[in-house]
Design an enzyme around this catalytic site. Sequence first.
Site, PDB file in Angstrom:
ATOM      1  N   SER A 109       0.917  -1.229  -0.124  1.00 40.21           N
ATOM      2  CA  SER A 109      -0.039  -0.147   0.214  1.00 40.21           C
ATOM      3  C   SER A 109       0.755   1.392   0.006  1.00 40.21           C
ATOM      4  CB  SER A 109      -1.029  -0.161   1.197  1.00 40.21           C
ATOM      5  OG  SER A 109      -1.691   1.276   1.452  1.00 40.21           O
ATOM      6  N   TYR A 168      -2.215  -0.235   9.965  1.00 38.66           N
ATOM      7  CA  TYR A 168      -2.364  -0.577   8.661  1.00 38.66           C
ATOM      8  C   TYR A 168      -1.142  -0.569   7.823  1.00 38.66           C
ATOM      9  CZ  TYR A 168      -4.078  -1.240   3.755  1.00 38.66           C
ATOM     10  OH  TYR A 168      -4.111  -1.442   2.308  1.00 38.66           O
TER      11      TYR A 168
END
Length: 331
Positions: A129, A154
């Site tokens: 990501s 995350y």
Amino acid sequence: MKNNILVTGAGGFIGFHLCQYLLSFGDRIVGIDNMNDYYDVRLKEKRIEILKEYDNFFFLKIDIKDKTAIDQLFEVEGFDYVINLAAQAGVRYSIENPYAYIDSNIIGFINILEACRHNPVKHLLYASSSSVYGGNTVVPFSTDHMVDHPVSLYAATKKSNELMAHTYSHLYTIPTSGLRFFTVYGPWGRPDMAYFSFTKAITENKKIKVFNHGKMERDFTYVDDIVQAISKLIYHIPQSYSEVGVDKTIPYEVYNIGNNSPVTLEHFIKTIEDKLGMSALKEYVDMQPGDVLKTFADVSKLEEAIGFKPTTSLEEGIGKFIDWYRMYYNI
């Protein structure tokens, strides 16, 4: 001979689109998903229904954190390629429910790595990501930049995936490619994403929260561009690692997949308003914990590797999403 490919997270947004694309070439696709309720399960079920229309698609409800199920699947199937898109998504949710991210993004990923170790595959690709860039202020974000300052759990789990993959590439010569996605959007998208929730609120004449007073910038990337990049990278198997000063024999790479064209949140909302032909009721609020001010992908390595970079404009992509949204929700 067609390839036997595993796509984890097949019921998810990117997984669904990728499976559809690969199935059109006649490859045998095994899709797995735990079908969790992080967002509307009916949307995931509908995606799987569409994929099941293909004779060469096979679906199993499996959670990647279930080591026994993953090991058995790999032993039976003997996959050629593995694309791991299964993960607990969402930056803000990681503050509310951190253990979900450890279960899926860490334990689940080590299960995939171990399965690839004991049942060798030609190439493992996995979702990383843009969030790994965290507090970086130098833009555009390059894969050569340090990514040691995550601002959400995350992001930390995604960076951990890259480190874990690097270790397995080094120890067991497993070719791995990490895919740093930059804010993916499009039809059949995730309801928790801003473009989806904004569209829903605007059509229902409800107020939207505009974080950091609309001054954030994002490198929004249309899902078809993401799929094109992944499909080309599957067969671009890393032979060595390109970073200066690192052992060149490690079959490991990381790529940015982004539109290379960030836009402000204000412009993003204006584009949705224009495509809907409706105005948003806005509530301007401060930036949320875990968010970053700007994302901007340097995709030069991607372009050099596969001769492709995302090109879909925000106006075109949002237009396609709005068309799908009106059709799906019958409005």
